[in-house]
Design an enzyme around this catalytic site. Structure first.
Site, mmCIF file in Angstrom:
data_model
loop_
_atom_site.group_PDB
_atom_site.id
_atom_site.type_symbol
_atom_site.label_atom_id
_atom_site.label_comp_id
_atom_site.label_asym_id
_atom_site.label_seq_id
_atom_site.Cartn_x
_atom_site.Cartn_y
_atom_site.Cartn_z
ATOM 1 N N ARG A 143 0.843 -1.194 0.000
ATOM 2 C CA ARG A 143 0.000 0.000 0.000
ATOM 3 C C ARG A 143 0.871 1.234 0.000
ATOM 4 O O ARG A 143 1.668 1.423 0.917
ATOM 5 C CB ARG A 143 -0.848 0.025 1.283
ATOM 6 C CG ARG A 143 -2.210 -0.493 1.083
ATOM 7 C CD ARG A 143 -3.205 0.028 2.071
ATOM 8 N NE ARG A 143 -2.844 -0.077 3.474
ATOM 9 C CZ ARG A 143 -3.676 0.241 4.439
ATOM 10 N NH1 ARG A 143 -4.872 0.684 4.161
ATOM 11 N NH2 ARG A 143 -3.317 0.123 5.700
ATOM 12 N N THR A 151 -1.045 7.484 -1.032
ATOM 13 C CA THR A 151 -2.284 7.362 -1.814
ATOM 14 C C THR A 151 -3.170 6.220 -1.327
ATOM 15 O O THR A 151 -4.347 6.151 -1.700
ATOM 16 C CB THR A 151 -1.954 7.078 -3.288
ATOM 17 O OG1 THR A 151 -1.279 5.799 -3.361
ATOM 18 C CG2 THR A 151 -1.055 8.147 -3.882
ATOM 19 N N ASP A 176 -2.329 -3.770 12.667
ATOM 20 C CA ASP A 176 -1.697 -4.205 11.410
ATOM 21 C C ASP A 176 -1.531 -5.723 11.442
ATOM 22 O O ASP A 176 -0.745 -6.264 12.224
ATOM 23 C CB ASP A 176 -0.334 -3.518 11.257
ATOM 24 C CG ASP A 176 0.267 -3.806 9.883
ATOM 25 O OD1 ASP A 176 0.470 -2.853 9.120
ATOM 26 O OD2 ASP A 176 0.523 -4.995 9.583
ATOM 27 N N ASP A 227 2.087 -7.081 10.786
ATOM 28 C CA ASP A 227 3.000 -6.873 11.918
ATOM 29 C C ASP A 227 2.661 -7.792 13.085
ATOM 30 O O ASP A 227 3.548 -8.333 13.750
ATOM 31 C CB ASP A 227 2.948 -5.416 12.380
ATOM 32 C CG ASP A 227 3.743 -4.496 11.490
ATOM 33 O OD1 ASP A 227 4.672 -4.987 10.801
ATOM 34 O OD2 ASP A 227 3.456 -3.285 11.459
HETATM 35 N N1 URA Z 1 -4.337 -3.683 6.993
HETATM 36 C C1 URA Z 1 -4.143 -4.060 8.269
HETATM 37 O O1 URA Z 1 -3.268 -4.853 8.574
HETATM 38 N N2 URA Z 1 -4.963 -3.549 9.208
HETATM 39 C C2 URA Z 1 -5.960 -2.682 8.944
HETATM 40 O O2 URA Z 1 -6.677 -2.266 9.845
HETATM 41 C C3 URA Z 1 -6.135 -2.295 7.590
HETATM 42 C C4 URA Z 1 -5.314 -2.815 6.636
#
Ligand code: URA
Length: 211
Positions: free
Chosen positions: A106, A110, A202, A205
């Protein structure tokens, strides 16, 4: 907004495990195991309507007609890297499936998906494709992945995630109304950074312990 194809798997075991995954204090090893376990159930649900055909077999006692899966063969596609956290759970349930990988990141400014890797089985057009990615947030990665799979010949695609944001669901259905989405929960909204709220943070992570 049309969510007619969004299926939320509200099985108590799934919801219990998802609550544990959401908790801030859940460790990396538990997070990884829980995602694998939930993915097994999601794999079960996403394949619920696969066609079967009756075949004649011999048991040790007698002959009978019994069902075997008769439709397209399966391909599981992981959107890197968090999709890999779902892959083993899905493959536990469909061990003969082929596996494809799509690398998308990502762009932090953007929030658009940028592709850096794409490797699929050569017969992707003949397979039912099950795309896995735990977080359906903006939908940009999912749409980019599905665009790319269709360009490679895939005609039958389902999308399995853990959490879906309403914004992501709407975006995917606008771009790809033919794709069924299965999730464990539909959360409330996306924040300004593209994170699902209440969410779980995330997923990559938390899976790999990188933060
Ligand atoms: N990706 C993630 O890991 N967590 C989110 O909340 C959104 C996208």
């Amino acid at each position: 907004m049309n969510h007619h194809s969004l299926r939320v798997i509200d099985h108590p075991l799934v919801q219990h495990k998802l609550t544990l995954m959401r908790m801030r204090e859940t460790t990396t090893d538990n997070f990884r195991r829980l995602l694998r376990e939930i993915s097994q159930v999601l794999a079960y649900e996403v394949t619920r309507d696969l066609p079967t055909a009756m075949v004649r077999i011999s048991t040790p006692l007698t002959e009978m007609f019994s069902p075997l899966i008769s439709g397209k063969k399966l391909c599981v596609v992981s959107i890197l890297r968090a999709g890999n956290g779902m892959l083993d759970g899905v493959l536990d349930f469909m061990p003969a499936a082929r596996v494809g990988h799509i690398g998308l990141y990502r762009d932090p400014q953007t929030l658009q998906a940028v592709e850096y890797y794409f490797k699929m089985p050569t017969d992707i057009s003949e397979r039912l494709v099950v795309v896995v990615d735990p977080m359906l947030a903006t939908g940009h990665s999912a749409i980019a992945a599905i665009d790319r799979l269709k360009a490679a010949g895939a005609t039958s695609i389902r999308f399995v995630c853990l959490l879906a944001a309403p914004e992501g669901v709407t975006a995917v259905y606008q771009a790809h109304p033919d794709v069924v989405i299965i999730c464990a929960a539909r959360d409330e909204y996306l924040n300004d950074h593209g994170y699902i709220v209440p969410g779980l943070g995330d997923a990559g992570d938390r899976l790999f312990g990188t933060r």
